[in-house]
Design a protein around this motif. Structure first.
Motif, short mmCIF file in Angstrom:
data_model
loop_
_atom_site.label_atom_id
_atom_site.label_comp_id
_atom_site.label_asym_id
_atom_site.label_seq_id
_atom_site.Cartn_x
_atom_site.Cartn_y
_atom_site.Cartn_z
N ALA A 170 0.83 -1.21 0.00
CA ALA A 170 0.00 0.00 0.00
C ALA A 170 0.86 1.25 0.00
N ALA A 171 1.89 1.28 0.86
CA ALA A 171 2.77 2.45 0.91
C ALA A 171 3.51 2.62 -0.41
N GLY A 172 4.04 1.53 -0.93
CA GLY A 172 4.76 1.61 -2.19
C GLY A 172 3.87 2.01 -3.36
N ALA A 173 2.63 1.48 -3.38
CA ALA A 173 1.72 1.80 -4.48
C ALA A 173 1.31 3.26 -4.44
N VAL A 174 0.97 3.77 -3.25
CA VAL A 174 0.54 5.17 -3.14
C VAL A 174 1.68 6.12 -3.50
N LEU A 175 2.86 5.85 -2.96
CA LEU A 175 4.00 6.74 -3.22
C LEU A 175 4.45 6.67 -4.68
N SER A 176 4.50 5.46 -5.24
CA SER A 176 4.93 5.35 -6.64
C SER A 176 3.88 5.92 -7.58
N LEU B 294 23.55 6.43 2.35
CA LEU B 294 22.11 6.16 2.45
C LEU B 294 21.92 4.88 3.25
N MET B 295 21.60 5.04 4.53
CA MET B 295 21.42 3.90 5.42
C MET B 295 19.93 3.72 5.68
N LEU B 296 19.37 2.62 5.21
CA LEU B 296 17.95 2.36 5.36
C LEU B 296 17.73 1.01 6.03
N ASP B 297 16.77 0.98 6.96
CA ASP B 297 16.35 -0.30 7.52
C ASP B 297 15.59 -1.09 6.45
N PRO B 298 15.39 -2.40 6.65
CA PRO B 298 14.76 -3.21 5.61
C PRO B 298 13.39 -2.72 5.15
N VAL B 299 12.50 -2.38 6.09
CA VAL B 299 11.14 -1.98 5.69
C VAL B 299 11.15 -0.66 4.90
N PRO B 300 11.80 0.41 5.41
CA PRO B 300 11.87 1.63 4.59
C PRO B 300 12.55 1.40 3.25
N ALA B 301 13.59 0.57 3.23
CA ALA B 301 14.26 0.29 1.96
C ALA B 301 13.32 -0.42 0.99
N GLY B 302 12.51 -1.33 1.52
CA GLY B 302 11.55 -2.03 0.66
C GLY B 302 10.52 -1.09 0.08
N ILE B 303 10.02 -0.17 0.90
CA ILE B 303 9.01 0.79 0.43
C ILE B 303 9.61 1.73 -0.60
N VAL B 304 10.82 2.23 -0.32
CA VAL B 304 11.50 3.11 -1.28
C VAL B 304 11.76 2.35 -2.58
N GLY B 305 12.17 1.09 -2.46
CA GLY B 305 12.42 0.29 -3.65
C GLY B 305 11.17 0.10 -4.50
N LEU B 306 10.05 -0.19 -3.85
CA LEU B 306 8.79 -0.34 -4.58
C LEU B 306 8.38 0.98 -5.22
N THR B 307 8.63 2.08 -4.52
CA THR B 307 8.29 3.40 -5.06
C THR B 307 9.08 3.70 -6.32
N ILE B 308 10.37 3.46 -6.26
CA ILE B 308 11.23 3.71 -7.43
C ILE B 308 10.85 2.78 -8.58
N TYR B 309 10.62 1.52 -8.26
CA TYR B 309 10.30 0.54 -9.29
C TYR B 309 8.96 0.84 -9.97
N ILE C 294 14.84 2.27 -15.18
CA ILE C 294 14.12 1.52 -14.15
C ILE C 294 13.29 0.40 -14.77
N ARG C 295 12.63 0.69 -15.89
CA ARG C 295 11.82 -0.36 -16.53
C ARG C 295 12.69 -1.45 -17.16
#
Length: 219
Positions: A24-30, A80-95, A59-60
């Motif tokens: 949900a976080a990744g979808a909304v932000l992306s 850029l030091m990210l914990d796993p969950v924030p890194a996952g959300i940022v990754g989904l956003t970028i992707y 990216i595509r």
């Protein structure tokens, strides 16, 4: 088998909740970033459009797994030091953002140019045109594709287990490794994702019906 699921049920539910949260976080932000990219591409100078096109194509054109590895394990090299969950959300956003950007761009292209020209002719500002014409009409055309890619994005969350995000795939993998019941654990994974996809599909159909109800001829 029932005893196994009873033992690991809370962990699977927690993993599913984490999956839904990250998705949900990744979808909304992306989606928000994709919308911004589509609007900038439409109005920005050509050099900026070229830069955004490069971003979209890079990216595509690369796997999400590679992007996530670079972000999580390569990020510390540039501070850029990210914990796993924030890194996952940022990754989904970028992707997800380039795909959403292309969907919005396609939706905007479907808006009749005559309506935009008429709005400019009566003195509407570009901001008003975007808010009252481009976005509402473009969303009608783009909604099915937006829902479809949002469903695809749910399945990409399984890759987050690679960076130890405690989502559903991570919990299922742990359960399988401890019980050696790989068929049952993967069946549980499939059922959880089927339920999530079904909910998203139903919500998407309701939204589409609501947005297009004025287009349906009345008897």
């Amino acid at each position: 088998m029932i005893e196994t699921f009873r033992q690991y049920g809370p962990a699977l539910v927690q993993g599913f909740a984490m999956t839904v949260f990250c998705w949900a976080a990744g979808a909304v932000l992306s989606m928000a970033l994709g919308l911004g990219i589509a609007l900038v591409q439409r109005y920005a100078p050509r050099p900026v459009q070229w830069l955004l096109r490069v971003y979209i194509e890079v990216i595509r054109g690369t796997p999400f797994l590679v992007q996530l590895f670079v972000l999580y394990y390569g990020g510390p090299m540039v501070g850029l030091m990210l914990d796993p969950v924030p890194a996952g959300i940022v990754g989904l956003t970028i992707y997800g953002s380039p795909y959403y950007a292309e969907i919005f761009r396609s939706g905007f292209s479907a808006v009749p140019k005559g309506q935009i020209e008429a709005a400019r002719a009566i003195g509407m500002t570009e901001g008003t045109i975007i808010g009252r014409i481009l976005l509402p009409l473009g969303l009608v055309s783009a909604l099915p594709a937006l829902v479809n890619f949002s469903i695809i994005l749910t399945k990409e969350t399984v890759i987050l287990s690679i960076i130890t995000v405690p989502e559903l795939m991570y919990q299922v993998g742990r359960m399988g490794a401890e019980t050696f019941r790989y068929v049952e654990t993967n069946l549980a994974l499939a059922l959880f994702f089927w339920a999530l996809v079904e909910v998203i599909s139903r919500v998407g159909r309701r939204l589409e019906a609501r947005l297009t109800q004025h287009l349906t001829p009345r008897a």
